[in-house]
Design a protein around this motif. Structure first.
Motif, PDB file in Angstrom:
ATOM      1  N   ASP A  54      53.819 -45.881  11.084  1.00 18.56           N
ATOM      2  CA  ASP A  54      53.164 -44.833  10.196  1.00 18.56           C
ATOM      3  C   ASP A  54      53.613 -44.936   8.783  1.00 18.56           C
ATOM      4  O   ASP A  54      53.262 -44.024   7.804  1.00 18.56           O
ATOM      5  CB  ASP A  54      53.138 -43.516  10.801  1.00 18.56           C
ATOM      6  CG  ASP A  54      54.486 -42.846  10.784  1.00 18.56           C
ATOM      7  OD1 ASP A  54      55.410 -43.888  10.528  1.00 18.56           O
ATOM      8  OD2 ASP A  54      54.602 -41.646  10.973  1.00 18.56           O
ATOM      9  N   PRO A  62      47.968 -44.763   8.068  1.00 15.68           N
ATOM     10  CA  PRO A  62      47.484 -44.528   9.617  1.00 15.68           C
ATOM     11  C   PRO A  62      47.882 -45.762  10.642  1.00 15.68           C
ATOM     12  O   PRO A  62      47.993 -46.842   9.855  1.00 15.68           O
ATOM     13  CB  PRO A  62      45.862 -44.595   9.582  1.00 15.68           C
ATOM     14  CG  PRO A  62      45.797 -44.378   8.052  1.00 15.68           C
ATOM     15  CD  PRO A  62      46.765 -44.769   7.246  1.00 15.68           C
ATOM     16  N   ALA A  63      48.132 -45.501  11.648  1.00 13.21           N
ATOM     17  CA  ALA A  63      48.796 -46.403  12.531  1.00 13.21           C
ATOM     18  C   ALA A  63      47.465 -47.616  12.744  1.00 13.21           C
ATOM     19  O   ALA A  63      46.485 -47.326  12.453  1.00 13.21           O
ATOM     20  CB  ALA A  63      48.735 -46.000  14.099  1.00 13.21           C
ATOM     21  N   THR A  70      47.130 -49.724  10.121  1.00 15.23           N
ATOM     22  CA  THR A  70      46.438 -50.455   8.836  1.00 15.23           C
ATOM     23  C   THR A  70      47.169 -51.711   8.530  1.00 15.23           C
ATOM     24  O   THR A  70      46.493 -52.400   8.023  1.00 15.23           O
ATOM     25  CB  THR A  70      47.024 -49.230   7.898  1.00 15.23           C
ATOM     26  OG1 THR A  70      46.412 -47.755   8.109  1.00 15.23           O
ATOM     27  CG2 THR A  70      46.748 -49.507   6.425  1.00 15.23           C
ATOM     28  N   LEU A  86      46.133 -37.760   8.262  1.00 17.14           N
ATOM     29  CA  LEU A  86      46.741 -39.101   8.726  1.00 17.14           C
ATOM     30  C   LEU A  86      46.748 -39.350  10.215  1.00 17.14           C
ATOM     31  O   LEU A  86      46.122 -40.445  10.894  1.00 17.14           O
ATOM     32  CB  LEU A  86      47.904 -39.224   8.084  1.00 17.14           C
ATOM     33  CG  LEU A  86      48.404 -40.569   8.015  1.00 17.14           C
ATOM     34  CD1 LEU A  86      47.715 -41.494   7.093  1.00 17.14           C
ATOM     35  CD2 LEU A  86      50.118 -40.580   7.564  1.00 17.14           C
ATOM     36  N   ALA A  87      47.017 -38.256  10.920  1.00 18.03           N
ATOM     37  CA  ALA A  87      46.872 -38.404  12.405  1.00 18.03           C
ATOM     38  C   ALA A  87      45.750 -38.477  12.977  1.00 18.03           C
ATOM     39  O   ALA A  87      45.443 -39.367  13.975  1.00 18.03           O
ATOM     40  CB  ALA A  87      47.548 -36.999  13.089  1.00 18.03           C
ATOM     41  N   SER A 104      44.596 -42.139  12.379  1.00 18.20           N
ATOM     42  CA  SER A 104      45.541 -42.845  13.455  1.00 18.20           C
ATOM     43  C   SER A 104      45.115 -42.817  14.799  1.00 18.20           C
ATOM     44  O   SER A 104      44.966 -44.035  15.363  1.00 18.20           O
ATOM     45  CB  SER A 104      47.022 -42.473  13.473  1.00 18.20           C
ATOM     46  OG  SER A 104      47.492 -42.472  12.178  1.00 18.20           O
ATOM     47  N   ASP A 105      44.437 -41.800  15.265  1.00 13.36           N
ATOM     48  CA  ASP A 105      43.749 -41.777  16.591  1.00 13.36           C
ATOM     49  C   ASP A 105      42.401 -42.036  16.505  1.00 13.36           C
ATOM     50  O   ASP A 105      41.972 -42.476  17.860  1.00 13.36           O
ATOM     51  CB  ASP A 105      44.199 -40.366  17.107  1.00 13.36           C
ATOM     52  CG  ASP A 105      45.446 -40.038  17.451  1.00 13.36           C
ATOM     53  OD1 ASP A 105      46.411 -41.012  17.382  1.00 13.36           O
ATOM     54  OD2 ASP A 105      45.968 -38.752  17.592  1.00 13.36           O
TER      55      ASP A 105
END
Length: 148
Positions: A15, A31-32, A34, A88-89, A92-93
């Motif tokens: 992250d 974000p995860a 990226t 951001l979470a 990410s999800d």
């Protein structure tokens, strides 16, 4: 305000990236996933669209592979009680198209998949973004898994 950075990735975590831009290291929250979507130029540099968050006690950078992702992040964080970390979470999800579709379809359950978002928060996101996402264009390049 910093809006865009181009440089070489020095450190890459799930992250966060440390991006060297002409000798200056910028720590950028991402974000995860990226990192895998960033395109590297012949000099080994990547470009990120940046959202700069300035608070009383911190200045934080949030980076995105595509401009539309940053626009969606900014819309999410415009919702009452949705800060940059929860925005951001969410990205990410959920893929950007999932966020837009969940808002358009009043899909509370999709938002509840994000850690930190309960039913009331999901309903608030949908209510506050309902009329604010129509201009967002989620490009097919941003969502390769949705192509037929």
């Amino acid at each position: 305000m910093i809006g865009h950075l181009t440089g070489i990735i020095v450190v890459s975590e799930l992250d966060m990236l440390l991006l060297d831009v002409q000798g200056v290291g910028y720590e950028v929250n991402i974000p995860a996933g990226t990192t895998g979507r960033l395109e590297t130029d012949p000099q080994g540099q990547v470009s990120l669209w940046i959202h700069t968050s300035v608070r009383e006690d911190a200045i934080e950078l949030y980076g995105f592979a595509r401009r539309e992702e940053r626009r969606l992040f900014r819309r999410l964080t415009s919702v009452n009680r949705i800060g940059p970390r929860l925005g951001l979470a969410t990205l990410s999800d959920l893929r950007p198209a999932e966020v837009v579709n969940a808002v358009r379809n009043d899909d509370v359950a999709t938002f509840q998949r994000v850690s930190g978002i309960g039913k009331k928060t999901a309903q608030r996101i949908i209510l506050e973004l309902k009329n604010k996402i129509d201009d967002l264009i989620i490009e097919s390049a941003l969502e390769p898994e949705l192509q037929s």
